[in-house]
Design an enzyme around this catalytic site. Structure first.
Site, PDB file in Angstrom:
ATOM      1  N   GLY A 247     -27.753  49.351 -43.495  1.00 55.49           N
ATOM      2  CA  GLY A 247     -28.157  48.421 -42.442  1.00 55.49           C
ATOM      3  C   GLY A 247     -28.252  46.982 -42.875  1.00 55.49           C
ATOM      4  CD  GLU A 290     -27.778  57.026 -46.864  1.00 56.79           C
ATOM      5  OE1 GLU A 290     -27.952  56.639 -45.698  1.00 56.79           O
ATOM      6  OE2 GLU A 290     -27.840  58.200 -47.193  1.00 56.79           O
ATOM      7  NE  ARG A 293     -22.950  45.800 -40.361  1.00 56.67           N
ATOM      8  CZ  ARG A 293     -22.419  46.124 -39.175  1.00 56.67           C
ATOM      9  NH1 ARG A 293     -21.394  45.458 -38.731  1.00 56.67           N
ATOM     10  NH2 ARG A 293     -22.937  47.087 -38.440  1.00 56.67           N
ATOM     11  CE1 TYR A 334     -22.354  48.618 -31.724  1.00 60.71           C
ATOM     12  CE2 TYR A 334     -20.927  47.201 -33.013  1.00 60.71           C
ATOM     13  CZ  TYR A 334     -21.494  48.441 -32.778  1.00 60.71           C
ATOM     14  OH  TYR A 334     -21.222  49.458 -33.617  1.00 60.71           O
ATOM     15  CB  CYS A 361      -4.225  47.482 -19.731  1.00 60.17           C
ATOM     16  SG  CYS A 361      -2.517  47.449 -20.241  1.00 60.17           S
ATOM     17  CD  GLU A 362     -10.006  48.605 -20.492  1.00 61.73           C
ATOM     18  OE1 GLU A 362     -10.992  48.185 -19.853  1.00 61.73           O
ATOM     19  OE2 GLU A 362      -9.517  49.733 -20.337  1.00 61.73           O
TER      20      GLU A 362
END
Ligand SMILES: *Cc1c(COP(=O)(O)O)cnc(C)c1O
Length: 432
Positions: A247, A290, A293, A334, A361-362
């Site tokens: 995290g 752990e 990122r 997010y 296509c969004e």
């Protein structure tokens, strides 16, 4: 303003011609040679961040969370740097084992591990299984008896802490699908069940409060709660280790604060030691972390090529690139923010605000909203994002049947493909 180079991989360097180089390789040349979109990982950066964690937390106390980015090449680097590997599915475990990671260097996670996954883990003698539910405990009881093998487990608890991060990335709150609550003796009952079973070795506790947690107070609060709990059970159960998960936030934009891991790590360890004394333990449990990122995030950039520039007068300008939410869904998921820069022209000032769009296509397929790019950006330019090493390729999809990008590693003037670009035929390989 030019891109803040501290967001870029360790060996990033602007050459005399204004081109960005990483690992001694010219990014412009790499994009021509390997095509775009292209993910470029700086091997030295990965090694350096792995070493920092290992130095701070000690040998055997760091597991790289493979969900951030996983392929055989990264497993090699992680193994060589002496870190363990966190896996959260049979698929991640399979890749880790296929890449030669010893089973006893694996930690298995998941809130719904199948019997098949647990069996694979036990057969490969994984280091730890992080138990997440009573159903899983039942499966483990059965399987270890059936296989006649023991396994060490951590009990995952939810400390009821609201980490400073996006709601979708909070995992330590009371209302979470993960872990056992400390309330109503739920976690205690899980520990009891482990202790009562001859093939289950209770190694300690696990808690992971969330991802991209940008302030230390969440970790501090979790330590206090977990250690208080350890104190209450200390006469009956020996907690040998506490795994605080990952995290640790990284910097995506120049305004983001540097979350100095050396300082935080030392603080975490000291806080755990002080708390151990306070609750009367003869010795403090081992602190395990752990990070995902924080190991790979800033180690890579994603390089796209601009295909169209659409100006809507008085409204917005859309700069569309040849990737999008299929290789980086983080903005769509997010609202994650990125900076954009032109690796062929690092000296250009970024003065024009645009939206950088993908090719899907969004309307929500946006990589950056209202972000500065060079004023003279043109079709055909390369456009790159820093901090693209985590949760991009690992979340990549084939939406719109777009082929997933190639991933290359660079080091000492050399570049090599670690995951090749998908071909059109790859898109058909599962059809019967
Ligand atoms: C996602 C996850 C991690 C890694 O999180 P990062 O934010 O990438 O450091 C570690 N442990 C567990 C249990 C996770 O779910």
């Amino acid at each position: 303003m030019q891109i803040d180079q501290t967001l870029l991989p360790l060996t990033a360097h602007v050459a005399g011609n204004g081109h960005l180089e990483i690992g001694g390789c010219d990014v412009t040349t790499l994009a021509e040679q390997y095509g775009t979109p292209l993910y470029i990982y700086d091997e030295q950066h990965i090694r350096q961040s792995a070493r920092t964690f290992r130095k701070v937390f000690g040998n055997g106390n760091v597991a790289y969370a493979s969900k951030a980015f996983l392929c055989k090449a990264i497993v090699d680097v992680i193994r060589e740097e002496g870190l363990m590997l966190d896996v959260a599915s049979g698929g991640e475990m399979h890749i880790a084992l296929a890449a030669g990671m010893p089973g006893d260097q694996l930690v298995l996670h998941g809130n719904n591990k199948s019997k098949e996954e647990l069996r694979l883990a036990i057969e490969n003698r994984v280091n730890r299984i992080v138990v997440d539910s009573f159903d899983e405990l039942d499966r483990l009881d059965q399987l270890t008896d059936e296989l006649g093998r023991s396994v060490s487990v951590l009990i995952r608890i939810t400390p009821g802490v609201e980490a400073h991060t996006h709601e979708y990335r909070q995992t330590g709150t009371e209302n979470s699908k993960f872990g056992f609550t400390l309330n109503n003796d739920v976690a205690l009952n899980a520990i009891k069940q482990v202790a009562a079973h001859e093939h289950l070795d209770f190694a300690g506790l696990h808690c992971h409060i969330g991802s991209q947690v940008s302030r230390a107070d969440g970790f501090r609060a979790a330590i206090k709660i977990v250690m208080d709990f350890v104190g209450t059970i200390a006469t009956e159960y020996h907690v040998r280790e506490i795994d605080f998960g990952g995290g640790f936030a990284i910097r995506y934009e120049s305004a983001d604060e540097d979350f100095a891991i050396e300082k935080l790590g030392v603080e975490l360890i000291e806080a755990a030691q002080a708390a151990a004394q306070r609750v009367g333990l003869p010795e403090a449990p081992r602190i395990v972390v752990e990070p995902g990122r924080a190991i790979v995030g800033n180690a890579a950039i994603a390089v796209y090529r601009v295909g169209t520039i659409k100006e809507i007068p008085g409204v917005n300008t859309y700069v569309s690139v040849d990737g999008g939410l299929s290789d980086n869904p983080r903005h769509a998921l997010y609202g994650a923010r990125y900076e954009f820069f032109t690796p062929e022209h690092m000296d250009r000032q970024r003065t024009r605000n645009v939206s950088v769009a993908g090719l899907h296509c969004e309307q929500g397929d946006i990589l950056g909203r209202d972000v500065p790019v060079p004023n003279d950006i043109r079709v055909g330019d390369l456009l790159a994002t820093p901090a693209s090493g985590a949760y991009q390729m690992s979340m990549a999809s084939n939406y719109n049947k777009v082929r997933r990008p190639a991933v290359i590693f660079v080091n000492n003037g050399e570049a090599w493909v670690v995951v090749r670009r998908e071909s059109y035929d790859d898109l058909l390989r599962l059809d019967s």
